[in-house]
Write a protein that holds these residues in place. Structure first.
Motif, PDB file in Angstrom:
ATOM      1  N   TYR A 249       0.849  -1.181   0.000  1.00  0.00           N
ATOM      2  CA  TYR A 249       0.000   0.000   0.000  1.00  0.00           C
ATOM      3  C   TYR A 249       0.883   1.228   0.000  1.00  0.00           C
ATOM      4  O   TYR A 249       1.726   1.403   0.895  1.00  0.00           O
ATOM      5  CB  TYR A 249      -0.925   0.011   1.218  1.00  0.00           C
ATOM      6  CG  TYR A 249      -1.795   1.242   1.311  1.00  0.00           C
ATOM      7  CD1 TYR A 249      -2.823   1.455   0.397  1.00  0.00           C
ATOM      8  CD2 TYR A 249      -1.570   2.209   2.287  1.00  0.00           C
ATOM      9  CE1 TYR A 249      -3.614   2.585   0.452  1.00  0.00           C
ATOM     10  CE2 TYR A 249      -2.366   3.348   2.356  1.00  0.00           C
ATOM     11  CZ  TYR A 249      -3.383   3.535   1.440  1.00  0.00           C
ATOM     12  OH  TYR A 249      -4.157   4.662   1.488  1.00  0.00           O
ATOM     13  N   ALA A 250       0.722   2.074  -0.997  1.00  0.00           N
ATOM     14  CA  ALA A 250       1.455   3.330  -1.107  1.00  0.00           C
ATOM     15  C   ALA A 250       0.523   4.468  -0.714  1.00  0.00           C
ATOM     16  O   ALA A 250      -0.652   4.258  -0.412  1.00  0.00           O
ATOM     17  CB  ALA A 250       1.971   3.520  -2.533  1.00  0.00           C
ATOM     18  N   ASP A 251       1.054   5.683  -0.732  1.00  0.00           N
ATOM     19  CA  ASP A 251       0.199   6.813  -0.363  1.00  0.00           C
ATOM     20  C   ASP A 251      -0.832   7.139  -1.437  1.00  0.00           C
ATOM     21  O   ASP A 251      -1.695   8.004  -1.235  1.00  0.00           O
ATOM     22  CB  ASP A 251       1.029   8.044  -0.013  1.00  0.00           C
ATOM     23  CG  ASP A 251       2.004   8.433  -1.111  1.00  0.00           C
ATOM     24  OD1 ASP A 251       1.898   7.874  -2.223  1.00  0.00           O
ATOM     25  OD2 ASP A 251       2.865   9.283  -0.854  1.00  0.00           O
ATOM     26  N   ASP A 252      -0.782   6.447  -2.575  1.00  0.00           N
ATOM     27  CA  ASP A 252      -1.796   6.651  -3.616  1.00  0.00           C
ATOM     28  C   ASP A 252      -2.530   5.369  -3.981  1.00  0.00           C
ATOM     29  O   ASP A 252      -3.076   5.241  -5.073  1.00  0.00           O
ATOM     30  CB  ASP A 252      -1.175   7.281  -4.866  1.00  0.00           C
ATOM     31  CG  ASP A 252      -0.042   6.448  -5.456  1.00  0.00           C
ATOM     32  OD1 ASP A 252       0.473   5.557  -4.750  1.00  0.00           O
ATOM     33  OD2 ASP A 252       0.324   6.679  -6.624  1.00  0.00           O
ATOM     34  N   LYS A 280      -6.994   7.841  10.018  1.00  0.00           N
ATOM     35  CA  LYS A 280      -5.633   8.292   9.732  1.00  0.00           C
ATOM     36  C   LYS A 280      -4.842   8.650  10.988  1.00  0.00           C
ATOM     37  O   LYS A 280      -3.622   8.821  10.921  1.00  0.00           O
ATOM     38  CB  LYS A 280      -5.672   9.455   8.745  1.00  0.00           C
ATOM     39  CG  LYS A 280      -6.191   9.035   7.374  1.00  0.00           C
ATOM     40  CD  LYS A 280      -6.208  10.190   6.395  1.00  0.00           C
ATOM     41  CE  LYS A 280      -6.634   9.713   5.012  1.00  0.00           C
ATOM     42  NZ  LYS A 280      -7.981   9.132   4.996  1.00  0.00           N
ATOM     43  N   ALA A 281      -5.517   8.747  12.127  1.00  0.00           N
ATOM     44  CA  ALA A 281      -4.784   8.967  13.376  1.00  0.00           C
ATOM     45  C   ALA A 281      -3.942   7.753  13.732  1.00  0.00           C
ATOM     46  O   ALA A 281      -2.983   7.860  14.503  1.00  0.00           O
ATOM     47  CB  ALA A 281      -5.758   9.276  14.510  1.00  0.00           C
ATOM     48  N   LEU A 300      -4.934  -5.391   7.292  1.00  0.00           N
ATOM     49  CA  LEU A 300      -5.673  -5.100   8.506  1.00  0.00           C
ATOM     50  C   LEU A 300      -5.513  -3.619   8.824  1.00  0.00           C
ATOM     51  O   LEU A 300      -4.402  -3.088   8.780  1.00  0.00           O
ATOM     52  CB  LEU A 300      -5.117  -5.947   9.655  1.00  0.00           C
ATOM     53  CG  LEU A 300      -5.690  -5.730  11.051  1.00  0.00           C
ATOM     54  CD1 LEU A 300      -7.110  -6.299  11.136  1.00  0.00           C
ATOM     55  CD2 LEU A 300      -4.796  -6.386  12.101  1.00  0.00           C
ATOM     56  N   TYR A 301      -6.626  -2.951   9.156  1.00  0.00           N
ATOM     57  CA  TYR A 301      -6.516  -1.503   9.387  1.00  0.00           C
ATOM     58  C   TYR A 301      -7.579  -1.017  10.363  1.00  0.00           C
ATOM     59  O   TYR A 301      -8.629  -1.639  10.534  1.00  0.00           O
ATOM     60  CB  TYR A 301      -6.619  -0.745   8.064  1.00  0.00           C
ATOM     61  CG  TYR A 301      -7.991  -0.725   7.421  1.00  0.00           C
ATOM     62  CD1 TYR A 301      -8.859   0.358   7.586  1.00  0.00           C
ATOM     63  CD2 TYR A 301      -8.430  -1.789   6.623  1.00  0.00           C
ATOM     64  CE1 TYR A 301     -10.103   0.389   6.980  1.00  0.00           C
ATOM     65  CE2 TYR A 301      -9.682  -1.764   6.026  1.00  0.00           C
ATOM     66  CZ  TYR A 301     -10.511  -0.683   6.207  1.00  0.00           C
ATOM     67  OH  TYR A 301     -11.755  -0.656   5.604  1.00  0.00           O
ATOM     68  N   PRO A 302      -7.319   0.129  11.009  1.00  0.00           N
ATOM     69  CA  PRO A 302      -8.333   0.750  11.870  1.00  0.00           C
ATOM     70  C   PRO A 302      -9.233   1.656  11.032  1.00  0.00           C
ATOM     71  O   PRO A 302      -8.750   2.520  10.301  1.00  0.00           O
ATOM     72  CB  PRO A 302      -7.493   1.566  12.862  1.00  0.00           C
ATOM     73  CG  PRO A 302      -6.258   1.925  12.091  1.00  0.00           C
ATOM     74  CD  PRO A 302      -6.023   0.823  11.095  1.00  0.00           C
ATOM     75  N   SER A 303     -10.533   1.479  11.148  1.00  0.00           N
ATOM     76  CA  SER A 303     -11.452   2.264  10.333  1.00  0.00           C
ATOM     77  C   SER A 303     -12.108   3.363  11.161  1.00  0.00           C
ATOM     78  O   SER A 303     -12.115   3.327  12.394  1.00  0.00           O
ATOM     79  CB  SER A 303     -12.539   1.366   9.720  1.00  0.00           C
ATOM     80  OG  SER A 303     -13.544   1.084  10.678  1.00  0.00           O
ATOM     81  N   ILE A 304     -12.695   4.309  10.475  1.00  0.00           N
ATOM     82  CA  ILE A 304     -13.411   5.386  11.153  1.00  0.00           C
ATOM     83  C   ILE A 304     -14.732   4.890  11.721  1.00  0.00           C
ATOM     84  O   ILE A 304     -15.390   5.625  12.475  1.00  0.00           O
ATOM     85  CB  ILE A 304     -13.671   6.572  10.201  1.00  0.00           C
ATOM     86  CG1 ILE A 304     -14.481   6.121   8.977  1.00  0.00           C
ATOM     87  CG2 ILE A 304     -12.366   7.225   9.782  1.00  0.00           C
ATOM     88  CD1 ILE A 304     -14.901   7.261   8.074  1.00  0.00           C
TER      89      ILE A 304
END
Length: 488
Positions: A249-252, A280-281, A300-304
């Motif tokens: 995963y890149a910034d784009d 994004k925090a 795996l990621y934290p979602s809003i």
């Protein structure tokens, strides 16, 4: 009218979307969705806090060694229990550990503390790698990999763009010029090194650059070739590898490297959705892994959606099937994912590995039960070891929005899910694209295989849910039973 479930395309508008508007707790196989399993914990104790790294390894005698790190400890997971093998570490919750196997050695590094080693079959605890160095000075490094017969490190404490490697087939030699040991500072403004892949050749990921590292021998030792001058991986744990296929995963957005070709796999599919859904925090908490059996790359990621998140615990997985090139989503409350060798030492663990032991054609004295089988696993939100083998999640798929009778409204009287289990169906409809959706009451499958509903609208979509605890093999689509509004 039969409507197949298409691929999940959240970046496309709901109306005339060629794929599915929702695909949660499933993954797209060939012409159907399959259930993505829920997490089932199996360890008897915990690591007490969010995990920052993990790895699963086998030594030359086929013995299994699983390790998990937190900011302050490295734990061994054995027999379904965690034991601390190194304490009093000084990293923070925003640092991550890299675990790399070199022969029978497991090397752990976080860029803050002295790199640690564990000799499988011999060590009891991790110890400073520098204690076995016989030549040269060992750097403190953040990331590592194995390229050919060299242990390769990157991102030193005072040289974040430096790559340094050991002597050939010798992790104790670090003196430049001895046994081909050497170092290279990468040029350009690509930023710090965040990941190194392993294999016949390696990819060095910087924040905004990707460099291929090839062994050429002689006085040069390695050749460095920039394959991506302005795209890299902002966070190291967003890079994962299955043999020569690398996903990151890149910034784009999401990309795949295949034969030095950088392929955009998320563009116009999931990139915008992920960017909007990511908390994004806690962007540094994103962790990637591969499920090689099902050919899935997962992040795996934290979602809003988790509005009360104060620790960075993750709650979602975004899933890419690199065989079918299709995406989906899953719910997973955990802090780290990685492929684990899991030994079934008890009948309870056997039940976790398979909900029906009769379906497994493996004798009890084989390596399948002793840790020879690799499963996609995690450290869950209760800080226990877990694997994805349960059925407690609710699988949900929603069709594209369509006009059943182009140019006219429709009376929807029933939906027949083309799913090999009982489901609950809700029909969503509206007359104009500017209108809010109206939903029918959830309808269960009756003895005729139909889900009766009552809906009247021009634009229609069907939401199909498989209840918790219900197993299915294929979810292919729906049949809509309808008539043109105003006609009989």
């Amino acid at each position: 009218m039969q409507i197949p479930f298409g691929e999940w395309l959240p970046d496309q508008p709901p109306h005339l979307n060629p794929g599915a508007n929702v695909a949660t707790n499933v993954y797209y196989a060939l012409n159907s969705y399959k259930r993505f399993p829920s997490l089932v914990s199996y360890s008897s104790n915990t690591v007490s806090t969010n995990a920052t790294g993990g790895g699963s390894f086998r030594d030359g005698s086929n013995n299994v060694f699983n390790f998990v790190s937190t900011a302050t400890d490295i734990f061994q997971l054995s027999g379904g229990a965690f034991t601390s093998r190194k304490g009093s570490l000084t990293s923070t919750s925003t640092d991550f550990f890299t675990f790399t196997q070199f022969g029978n050695y497991v090397i752990a590094s976080n860029g803050k503390d002295a790199p640690q080693f564990y000799l499988m079959g011999t060590s009891t605890n991790f110890a400073n790698l520098s204690s076995i160095v016989t030549s040269g000075s060992l750097p403190t490094f953040r990331v590592s990999g194995v390229i050919r017969d060299f242990f390769v490190t990157g991102n030193q404490a005072n040289n974040s763009n430096r790559v340094q490697w050991s002597g050939i087939n010798d992790i104790t030699t670090w003196n430049p010029g001895t046994k081909n040991a050497d170092f290279q500072d990468l040029a350009g403004s690509g930023g710090q090194i965040v990941a190194i892949t392993s294999g016949e050749f390696g990819y060095i990921f910087r924040q905004n650059q990707i460099v291929r590292m090839d062994f050429v021998g002689g006085s040069t030792v390695f050749r460095f070739s920039v394959i991506s001058p302005n795209r890299g991986a902002v966070y190291g744990q967003t890079v994962t590898q299955d043999n020569r296929q690398v996903f990151f995963y890149a910034d784009d957005g999401f990309f795949q490297i295949n034969g030095d070709q950088i392929i955009p796999i998320g563009a116009e599919k999931v990139n915008r959705f992920f960017d909007a859904d990511l908390n994004k925090a806690f962007s540094d908490k994103i962790v990637a892994a591969v499920d090689p059996f099902n050919q899935l790359a997962l992040w795996l990621y934290p979602s809003i959606q988790n509005v009360n998140n104060t620790t960075g615990i993750c709650d979602r997985l975004i899933i890419y099937n690199y065989a079918t090139k299709k995406w989906s989503l899953a719910e997973s409350n955990s802090s780290f994912i990685f492929a684990q060798f899991v030994g079934a030492y008890t009948v309870e663990l056997m039940d976790i590995i398979s909900q029906n032991l009769e379906d497994i054609n493996a004798a009890l004295d084989t390596d399948f039960w002793n840790g020879g089988q690799r499963f996609l696993g995690a450290i869950d939100n209760n800080f226990k070891a877990a694997i994805y083998s349960g059925s407690e999640n609710i699988s949900e798929i929603e069709t594209k929005e369509m006009e059943v009778f182009p140019g006219s409204k429709s009376n929807i009287v029933a939906v027949r899910p083309i799913v090999d289990c009982s489901t609950n169906v809700v029909v969503k409809f509206r007359d104009k694209l500017a209108d809010s959706l109206t939903e029918t009451t959830a309808s269960a499958t009756n003895t005729s295989g139909l889900n009766p509903v009552r809906a009247n609208g021009r634009y229609v979509r069907a939401n199909v849910k498989v209840p918790s605890g219900t197993l299915f093999t294929h979810a292919q689509g729906i049949d809509i039973i309808a008539n043109r509004s105003g006609y009989r």
